[in-house]
Design an enzyme around this catalytic site. Structure first.
Site, PDB file in Angstrom:
ATOM      1  N   TYR A 188      -6.892  -3.141  12.616  1.00 42.20           N
ATOM      2  CA  TYR A 188      -8.001  -1.884  12.155  1.00 42.20           C
ATOM      3  C   TYR A 188      -9.373  -1.748  12.935  1.00 42.20           C
ATOM      4  O   TYR A 188      -9.384  -2.395  11.908  1.00 42.20           O
ATOM      5  CB  TYR A 188      -7.276  -1.634  10.914  1.00 42.20           C
ATOM      6  CG  TYR A 188      -5.979  -1.655  10.524  1.00 42.20           C
ATOM      7  CD1 TYR A 188      -5.825   0.363  10.496  1.00 42.20           C
ATOM      8  CD2 TYR A 188      -5.496  -2.087  10.266  1.00 42.20           C
ATOM      9  CE1 TYR A 188      -4.487   0.871   9.828  1.00 42.20           C
ATOM     10  CE2 TYR A 188      -3.795  -1.725   9.862  1.00 42.20           C
ATOM     11  CZ  TYR A 188      -3.363   0.127   9.663  1.00 42.20           C
ATOM     12  OH  TYR A 188      -2.336   0.247   9.423  1.00 42.20           O
ATOM     13  N   GLU A 229       1.091  -0.750  13.893  1.00 39.81           N
ATOM     14  CA  GLU A 229      -0.130  -0.100  12.921  1.00 39.81           C
ATOM     15  C   GLU A 229      -1.420   0.053  13.857  1.00 39.81           C
ATOM     16  O   GLU A 229      -2.018  -1.059  14.373  1.00 39.81           O
ATOM     17  CB  GLU A 229      -0.158  -0.227  11.721  1.00 39.81           C
ATOM     18  CG  GLU A 229       1.622  -0.648  11.330  1.00 39.81           C
ATOM     19  CD  GLU A 229       0.670  -0.822   9.476  1.00 39.81           C
ATOM     20  OE1 GLU A 229      -0.196  -0.798   9.167  1.00 39.81           O
ATOM     21  OE2 GLU A 229       1.895  -0.993   8.537  1.00 39.81           O
ATOM     22  N   ASP A 265       0.990  -0.893  -0.157  1.00 40.46           N
ATOM     23  CA  ASP A 265      -0.165   0.201  -0.113  1.00 40.46           C
ATOM     24  C   ASP A 265       1.028   1.129  -0.232  1.00 40.46           C
ATOM     25  O   ASP A 265       0.852   2.360   0.981  1.00 40.46           O
ATOM     26  CB  ASP A 265      -0.830  -0.403   1.316  1.00 40.46           C
ATOM     27  CG  ASP A 265      -1.810   1.296   1.754  1.00 40.46           C
ATOM     28  OD1 ASP A 265      -2.692   1.530   0.453  1.00 40.46           O
ATOM     29  OD2 ASP A 265      -2.581   1.824   2.202  1.00 40.46           O
ATOM     30  N   GLU A 305       3.372  -8.140   7.996  1.00 42.74           N
ATOM     31  CA  GLU A 305       1.987  -8.811   6.973  1.00 42.74           C
ATOM     32  C   GLU A 305       2.346  -9.575   5.879  1.00 42.74           C
ATOM     33  O   GLU A 305       1.418  -9.938   5.467  1.00 42.74           O
ATOM     34  CB  GLU A 305       0.903  -7.554   6.586  1.00 42.74           C
ATOM     35  CG  GLU A 305       1.044  -6.411   7.824  1.00 42.74           C
ATOM     36  CD  GLU A 305      -0.313  -5.629   7.424  1.00 42.74           C
ATOM     37  OE1 GLU A 305      -0.571  -5.790   6.191  1.00 42.74           O
ATOM     38  OE2 GLU A 305      -1.193  -5.058   8.481  1.00 42.74           O
TER      39      GLU A 305
HETATM   40  C1  GCB Z   1      -1.521  -2.868   6.806  1.00 46.12           C
HETATM   41  C2  GCB Z   1       0.086  -1.992   5.718  1.00 46.12           C
HETATM   42  C3  GCB Z   1       0.240  -1.027   5.532  1.00 46.12           C
HETATM   43  C4  GCB Z   1      -0.928   0.032   5.156  1.00 46.12           C
HETATM   44  C5  GCB Z   1      -1.953  -0.179   6.057  1.00 46.12           C
HETATM   45  C6  GCB Z   1      -3.580   0.766   5.650  1.00 46.12           C
HETATM   46  O1  GCB Z   1      -1.618  -3.703   7.282  1.00 46.12           O
HETATM   47  O2  GCB Z   1       1.002  -3.127   7.233  1.00 46.12           O
HETATM   48  O3  GCB Z   1       0.818  -0.852   5.124  1.00 46.12           O
HETATM   49  O4  GCB Z   1      -0.804   1.116   4.163  1.00 46.12           O
HETATM   50  O5  GCB Z   1      -2.596  -0.948   6.620  1.00 46.12           O
HETATM   51  O6  GCB Z   1      -3.385   1.963   5.483  1.00 46.12           O
HETATM   52  O7  GCB Z   1      -4.362  -0.024   5.242  1.00 46.12           O
END
Ligand code: GCB
Length: 599
Positions: free
Chosen positions: A476, A511, A162, A421
């Site tokens: 997330y 994250e 990403d 990941e």
């Molecule tokens: C993740 C990734 C990261 C993305 C992020 C997102 O899990 O490690 O590279 O940018 O999520 O914002 O989706």
């Protein structure tokens, strides 16, 4: 690989500036020997910079394949009799380099340095033509992996990570000279005698030097100077342990560095070559669920970042670097992760010198079909002969070797992250990662080693986390799961963290974050608003504070950044706490209050 530097016996010349540049859309340049003459139909291109956003239009932005860079440089007259080296701090992702008409090196891996001895191609006082063909293609044989699809309109690059596939010469290019007998490599391993938390503790610096060139058995002297230039310890021989009574430890927030001056001597004791290795004395240890630096529990506060800026993409520049570190300081961060590739060496130098703690990551990102699907690419089986295979694994092993070699002496680096990941719940993923962990452990005896786990691979199914010294996860809830629902997110997060806590290892949330449009406010607390981002982070923090095993929190992301085109991104990823041009969103102020303990 040692950095070029100016010492009493060494000199360097930067090749930064405007190079001649030509995109090779047809892929004919190698066959037509574009290196053999001044580059025809070329434009000016700044180095360092990504080339993608320099010109208006889609063509160069989405270019796939080779581009050519060329410059001329005059080899200093004073370098007669010296060994002359051409060094690229990076070329993303593969490069072949010619001096005049002679190919002198090629390298794969877009974020680590490479160099060649060009002494025989470089007469003192003469002008050299240096040409580099830089290929940005990502395939199943590269780290990170990608897929080049041939279409009737030419090749298209797909990738499973990403962030935008910026390419070119992102970092400095050097010509440098050393004497014919020279310091080839230096390794330092710092430590302390006894309890590092004790008053007036004695520090240790174990060093190992490789002498290369004309007289590799020449004697070596190592002197450790403190920050005032006073000698703190001295040793002779290619290896040894220097002891420093009442050592000034390197600590988070206090990047105290000693200079290890390594000198190669001739038979009369005259200095043939000298090299200065910056050295911080500190210890790192995982004990139960604690992450200890110098024996004290350390809690990571900071971000996953990106090398990403308007116009120059991933090109390094000192202005933005110092500003980004100033923002980290302003907000109260003490650490960052080099998500998702090794950053410029200048960035790590700054971290060393200012006591900023680093989780250093390879460029192994995008080995996950579920993440790929969110970003719009379908992969059937990631770890298989058709996708991430033994060939990829060899490239990954090389990426680990090059990262460890480049950053092994850095006090700021306290954890190595082998990947971000990857799929990690299958037998195939375990087979792929086991040998890589073994390799990493052969290379590194002191720092903890881990990888960053994905939301699809929970504590009870992850096969790779048992190999790691520390649990690093990205979550997330409230965004990709429990979307828009922070009440459920809080419950889901807590339940999951309690499962991870059973590993009995420290947990770092590497994250957590929510896409946020700067300036979008909403009294109903809806997603994408500044209110939601701040509330999202608060929710996570409440949970973290209830979990004993938590050893750190790295928000995703420090700043908004560019990505590939797709239906889940609007002009890039907006999870930044700062915008791409580094203006604070509301969450920045909220984080600052938490991290600086303001009320
Ligand atoms: C993740 C990734 C990261 C993305 C992020 C997102 O899990 O490690 O590279 O940018 O999520 O914002 O989706």
């Amino acid at each position: 690989m040692l950095r070029p530097q100016d010492t009493a016996t060494r000199e360097r010349k930067s090749l930064d500036g405007l190079w001649r540049f030509r995109a090779d859309g047809e892929g004919v340049g190698r066959q037509q020997r574009w290196f053999a003459a001044p580059l025809a139909d070329a434009i000016d291109m700044p180095v360092p910079a990504s080339y993608n956003d320099i010109l208006p239009g889609r063509e160069l932005h989405h270019h796939v394949g080779d581009v050519w860079y060329q410059t001329t440089v005059r080899m200093p007259r004073g370098w007669a009799g010296q060994r002359v080296v051409l060094r690229f701090d990076s070329a993303t992702h593969h490069a072949t380099v010619w001096v005049g008409e002679t190919e002198v090196m090629s390298h794969s891996g877009g974020y680590t340095p490479f160099e060649a001895d060009i002494t025989e191609h470089a007469a003192p006082g003469a002008e050299l033509r240096i040409t580099a063909a830089v290929d940005n293609r990502l395939t199943w044989e590269t780290i990170p992996p990608g897929i080049v699809v041939d279409t009737e309109h030419g090749p298209k690059q797909k990738y499973m990570h990403d962030f935008f596939n910026y390419a070119g010469l992102h970092r400095q290019v050097w010509l440098y000279a050393t004497p014919p007998t020279y310091v080839g490599d230096v390794t330092v391993v710092p430590g302390v005698d006894g309890d590092p938390t004790a008053e007036g503790v004695t520090g240790t610096v174990a060093y190992e030097v490789t002498v290369s060139g004309a007289t590799p058995d020449a004697p070596v002297r190592a002197r450790l100077l403190d920050a005032l230039g006073d000698e703190a310890a001295q040793g002779t021989g290619t290896s040894g342990v220097l002891r420093v009574p009442e050592v000034h430890l390197w600590q988070p927030g206090d990047g105290y560095l000693y200079d290890l001056v390594v000198e190669v001597l001739d038979d009369d004791g005259a200095v043939l070559d000298s090299y200065v290795q910056k050295t911080g004395v500190r210890t790192v240890e995982v004990r139960g669920t604690d992450f200890l630096i110098n024996g004290w529990p350390f809690y990571f506060r900071g971000f996953g970042m990106h090398e990403d800026h308007v116009t120059r993409g991933k090109g390094h520049d000192d202005v933005s670097m110092v500003h980004d570190f100033a923002l980290l300081d302003w907000i109260g961060a003490n650490s960052f992760r080099t998500s998702h590739y090794p950053y410029a060496e200048e960035f790590l130098d700054y971290a060393d010198a200012h006591g900023v703690v680093v989780i250093d990551e390879t460029a192994a990102v995008g080995m996950n079909s579920s993440v790929a699907a969110v970003l719009g690419t379908r992969i059937d089986k990631v770890f298989s002969p058709e996708a991430v295979s033994e060939v990829t694994q060899r490239a990954h092993a090389q990426a680990i070797r090059e990262l460890f070699d480049r950053d092994k002496n850095r006090p700021s680096v306290v954890i190595w992250s082998l990947a971000n990941e990857p799929e990690s719940h299958t037998e195939e993923s375990l087979q792929y990662f086991e040998p890589l962990f073994e390799l990493a452990r052969e290379l590194e005896k002191n720092r903890p080693i881990g990888f960053v786990n994905v939301m699809y691979s929970k504590a009870d199914v992850c096969k790779i986390s048992p190999l790691a010294d520390i649990i690093m996860i990205n979550r997330y809830f409230g965004w990709y799961a429990d979307t828009g629902d922070l009440v459920s997110a809080e419950e889901s997060l807590e339940a999951e963290l309690r499962q991870w806590a059973e590993y009995g290892k420290p947990i770092i949330m590497c994250e957590y974050g929510a896409d946020t449009i700067a300036g979008l406010h909403d009294l109903t607390g809806s997603m994408w608003s500044e209110e939601y981002q701040a509330e999202f982070l608060d929710t996570y923090h409440r949970v973290f504070d209830r979990i004993e095993a938590m050893a750190g929190e790295h928000v995703w992301n420090f700043a908004d950044f560019q990505t590939s085109l797709g239906i889940v991104r609007v002009d890039g990823n907006k999870k930044g706490v700062f915008t791409r041009d580094r203006r604070p969103k509301a969450a920045a102020h909220a984080l600052r209050r938490r991290w600086r303990g303001l009320t």
